[in-house]
Scaffold this motif. Structure first.
Motif, mmCIF file in Angstrom:
data_model
loop_
_atom_site.group_PDB
_atom_site.id
_atom_site.type_symbol
_atom_site.label_atom_id
_atom_site.label_comp_id
_atom_site.label_asym_id
_atom_site.label_seq_id
_atom_site.Cartn_x
_atom_site.Cartn_y
_atom_site.Cartn_z
ATOM 1 N N PRO A 1 16.548 12.505 23.965
ATOM 2 C CA PRO A 1 16.098 11.375 23.730
ATOM 3 C C PRO A 1 15.339 10.761 24.989
ATOM 4 O O PRO A 1 14.417 9.963 24.765
ATOM 5 C CB PRO A 1 17.267 10.370 23.316
ATOM 6 N N LEU A 2 15.888 10.925 26.185
ATOM 7 C CA LEU A 2 15.111 10.486 27.489
ATOM 8 C C LEU A 2 14.084 11.267 27.765
ATOM 9 O O LEU A 2 13.175 10.824 28.779
ATOM 10 C CB LEU A 2 16.419 10.477 28.519
ATOM 11 N N GLY A 3 13.844 12.549 27.240
ATOM 12 C CA GLY A 3 12.746 13.464 27.591
ATOM 13 C C GLY A 3 13.122 13.989 28.967
ATOM 14 O O GLY A 3 12.211 14.471 29.728
ATOM 15 N N ASN A 4 14.649 14.217 29.394
ATOM 16 C CA ASN A 4 14.877 14.965 30.594
ATOM 17 C C ASN A 4 14.045 16.392 30.713
ATOM 18 O O ASN A 4 13.762 16.994 29.645
ATOM 19 C CB ASN A 4 16.089 15.112 30.556
ATOM 20 N N LYS A 5 13.965 17.027 31.704
ATOM 21 C CA LYS A 5 13.351 18.238 31.924
ATOM 22 C C LYS A 5 14.061 19.190 32.562
ATOM 23 O O LYS A 5 14.024 19.470 33.965
ATOM 24 C CB LYS A 5 12.066 17.702 32.715
ATOM 25 N N PRO A 6 15.302 19.651 31.815
ATOM 26 C CA PRO A 6 16.047 20.508 32.637
ATOM 27 C C PRO A 6 15.450 21.763 33.183
ATOM 28 O O PRO A 6 16.118 22.228 34.316
ATOM 29 C CB PRO A 6 17.028 21.222 31.146
ATOM 30 N N PRO A 7 14.468 22.612 32.689
ATOM 31 C CA PRO A 7 13.898 23.620 33.512
ATOM 32 C C PRO A 7 13.386 23.316 34.830
ATOM 33 O O PRO A 7 13.764 24.191 35.709
ATOM 34 C CB PRO A 7 12.773 24.149 32.639
ATOM 35 N N GLU A 8 13.043 22.236 34.829
ATOM 36 C CA GLU A 8 12.264 21.856 36.211
ATOM 37 C C GLU A 8 13.590 21.461 37.178
ATOM 38 O O GLU A 8 13.711 22.152 38.644
ATOM 39 C CB GLU A 8 11.720 20.421 36.208
ATOM 40 N N TRP A 9 14.618 20.740 36.893
ATOM 41 C CA TRP A 9 15.712 20.469 37.887
ATOM 42 C C TRP A 9 16.729 21.359 37.963
ATOM 43 O O TRP A 9 17.403 21.594 38.878
ATOM 44 C CB TRP A 9 16.268 18.939 37.737
ATOM 45 N N ASN A 10 16.875 22.343 36.755
ATOM 46 C CA ASN A 10 17.681 23.613 36.843
ATOM 47 C C ASN A 10 17.180 24.441 37.901
ATOM 48 O O ASN A 10 17.925 25.123 38.769
ATOM 49 C CB ASN A 10 17.884 24.250 35.768
ATOM 50 N N ASP A 11 15.894 24.636 37.842
ATOM 51 C CA ASP A 11 15.162 25.655 39.149
ATOM 52 C C ASP A 11 15.731 25.077 40.416
ATOM 53 O O ASP A 11 15.915 25.763 41.252
ATOM 54 C CB ASP A 11 13.915 25.402 38.964
ATOM 55 N N ALA A 12 15.306 23.857 40.637
ATOM 56 C CA ALA A 12 15.744 23.225 42.015
ATOM 57 C C ALA A 12 17.057 23.355 42.365
ATOM 58 O O ALA A 12 17.479 23.670 43.510
ATOM 59 C CB ALA A 12 15.399 21.760 42.052
ATOM 60 N N LEU A 13 17.881 23.021 41.357
ATOM 61 C CA LEU A 13 19.408 23.253 41.614
ATOM 62 C C LEU A 13 19.958 24.568 41.919
ATOM 63 O O LEU A 13 20.479 24.843 42.703
ATOM 64 C CB LEU A 13 20.239 22.961 40.147
ATOM 65 N N SER A 14 19.166 25.737 41.248
ATOM 66 C CA SER A 14 19.477 26.983 41.685
ATOM 67 C C SER A 14 19.092 27.513 43.078
ATOM 68 O O SER A 14 19.946 28.442 43.581
ATOM 69 C CB SER A 14 18.795 27.986 40.431
ATOM 70 N N LYS A 15 18.121 26.823 43.538
ATOM 71 C CA LYS A 15 17.638 26.901 44.807
ATOM 72 C C LYS A 15 18.511 26.083 45.911
ATOM 73 O O LYS A 15 18.084 26.351 47.078
ATOM 74 C CB LYS A 15 16.194 26.813 45.034
ATOM 75 N N GLY A 16 19.499 25.528 45.568
ATOM 76 C CA GLY A 16 20.047 24.400 46.465
ATOM 77 C C GLY A 16 19.252 23.150 46.793
ATOM 78 O O GLY A 16 19.902 22.541 47.861
ATOM 79 N N ASP A 17 18.175 23.086 46.287
ATOM 80 C CA ASP A 17 17.575 21.764 46.623
ATOM 81 C C ASP A 17 17.833 20.549 45.687
ATOM 82 O O ASP A 17 17.081 19.958 44.831
ATOM 83 C CB ASP A 17 16.042 22.128 46.235
ATOM 84 N N TYR A 18 19.144 19.917 46.177
ATOM 85 C CA TYR A 18 19.374 18.973 45.301
ATOM 86 C C TYR A 18 18.692 17.732 45.464
ATOM 87 O O TYR A 18 18.620 16.845 44.539
ATOM 88 C CB TYR A 18 20.961 18.640 46.071
#
Length: 448
Positions: free
Chosen positions: A57-74
């Motif tokens: 409902p918020l239009g979150n973008k999991p692919p984008e922040w999952n990619d950053a998380l996987s690289k350790g870029d919090y």
């Protein structure tokens, strides 16, 4: 496209052991270490058509922040997450994760990316690393009042404050949070998490006024616009014989009182809604009923039974009547159910039974549902003989009545459950964002 999902399986953090967690109100959910969390984020497929965007409902973008998380870029992960979600520390704990049910990996293997847990982990790391900063907006000279400090009201206040409006929040309770604070148990959402965010909102200039029960037909004067986000305060009742007996309560009577006790409020003995040494019956099969079960165990009940008037949902993972990418209405076992509970479906409540004014049992009857030849609600028919479930505490967890709103002026906007009826926290938060945007558009249009 990322292909790590082919070799890495879904790993959830899981819950604390039952024998440990039922003795306190600490959060039951555990966390993965940072290495495993990054590994889980790397499973995201980065789909060409990310249905998780559509489902949230918020239009979150999991692919984008999952990619950053996987690289350790919090830092990047939190910025991307916070762009669409004002308070991801809340949804990261209590959201049913509509995005995960719409994940392509859920369709393929029923092992969707752990978006909700990843969301919580990103936010906690952001706070730990001082990546969440106080913002001091440039004021635009206009004032907005927000009536109700639940999730919708808090989001609307946050968005409007960031836009430069001077925001005053009026809340009838002694603190902010709405059902986040007074409905959801601490074992699902520690209230220190709410307080941490509130301190930021205070520092950013939002004025909170507690103990203010506002008459919606006479809103405070002196504001350019208003957000009405008062939720659904009226619980659905069960007007059957014996309803007046001591021991029959609304679910929130117990849940809100327990949360207040944990916050330091004292209640007289005759005011307590407590399950200690009692057989408990929860009437209603939803999340609120589940929260009553977990609370009853922590208070020291003898037993818990939960009944639901509707049929048992299909055992998943798929729901043929609500297929992917929609949220499946399937059988759900919560952490509270795991702690011990007798569950029954197709059971109708006939009467509360008592002795000397106190509840001793509830007369119920198994029923069946038949299609209505005229369409609409199915027809309920008896399917068994009446029986009595022994209990000394009955909790009504049958949902809430959608409030009727007065006719408002053009500068008044409703948000959250007050606008839609009872729904998910994430939908209430989305309603708060929309109300803030609508007010901004309205005031900019009227001031041209």
């Amino acid at each position: 496209m990322n292909n790590k999902f082919l070799t890495i399986h879904r790993q959830e953090a899981g819950y604390r052991p039952i024998h440990d967690r039922i003795h306190d109100f600490g959060e039951v959910e555990q966390t993965l270490n940072s290495k495993d969390r990054r590994t889980q984020a790397s499973r995201c497929m980065d789909c060409g058509v990310p249905f998780c965007h559509w489902a949230c409902p918020l239009g979150n973008k999991p692919p984008e922040w999952n990619d950053a998380l996987s690289k350790g870029d919090y830092e990047t992960a939190y910025r991307l997450l916070n762009d669409t979600n004002d308070f991801p520390e809340f949804t990261g704990r209590i959201c049913p994760a509509l995005c995960e049910k719409a994940c392509v990996l859920n369709l393929m293997s029923h092992e969707p990316t752990t978006n909700r847990e990843n969301e919580a982990a990103i936010t906690e790391m952001a706070f730990q690393e001082n990546l969440v900063h106080v913002v001091q907006p440039v004021r635009n000279g206009r004032r907005v009042a927000v009536i109700g400090a639940g999730p919708a009201g808090l989001v609307a206040a946050n968005r409007l404050n960031r836009m430069g409006y001077a925001v005053t929040v009026f809340e009838r309770c002694e603190n902010a949070g709405g059902l986040l604070r007074y409905g959801i148990p601490n074992f699902k959402l520690n209230k220190a998490i709410i307080d941490r965010r509130l301190h930021l909102l205070y520092e950013e200039g939002i004025d909170f006024r507690y103990g203010e029960d506002i008459d919606l037909t006479s809103l405070p004067e002196g504001y350019d616009a208003y957000v009405v986000s008062t939720g659904t305060p009226t619980a659905r009742d069960l007007p059957v014989p014996g309803r007046e007996l001591r021991g029959v309560h609304f679910a929130l009577d117990m849940l809100s009182q327990q949360n207040r006790i944990l916050a330091g409020t004292d209640f007289k003995k005759d005011e307590l809604v407590n399950a200690r040494d009692k057989d408990v019956l929860v009437i209603g099969g939803g999340d609120t009923g589940s929260d009553c079960i977990g609370t009853a165990h922590r208070q020291g009940c003898r037993s818990v039974t939960q009944i639901e008037i509707m049929p048992k949902p299909p055992v998943g993972p798929d729901d043929p009547h609500n297929p992917w990418p929609n949220y499946p209405r399937t059988f759900k076992t919560t952490s509270s159910h795991e702690e011990g509970c007798t569950r029954r479906w197709n059971v109708n409540t006939l009467e509360f039974i008592g002795k000397d004014g106190r509840l001793t049992g509830v007369k119920v009857q198994e029923i069946k549902w038949k299609p209505n030849p005229d369409g609409g609600r199915p027809i309920m028919e008896p399917a068994g003989k009446p029986e009595v479930i022994k209990c000394e505490l009955a909790l009504l967890a049958m949902g809430f009545v959608k409030p009727e709103m007065p006719q408002f002026a053009d500068n008044v906007f409703t948000a959250g459950d007050a606008a839609t009826g009872a729904s998910l926290v994430v939908r209430a938060m989305a309603g708060g964002r929309k109300a803030a945007a609508d007010i901004d558009n309205y005031l900019n249009a009227t001031n041209k």
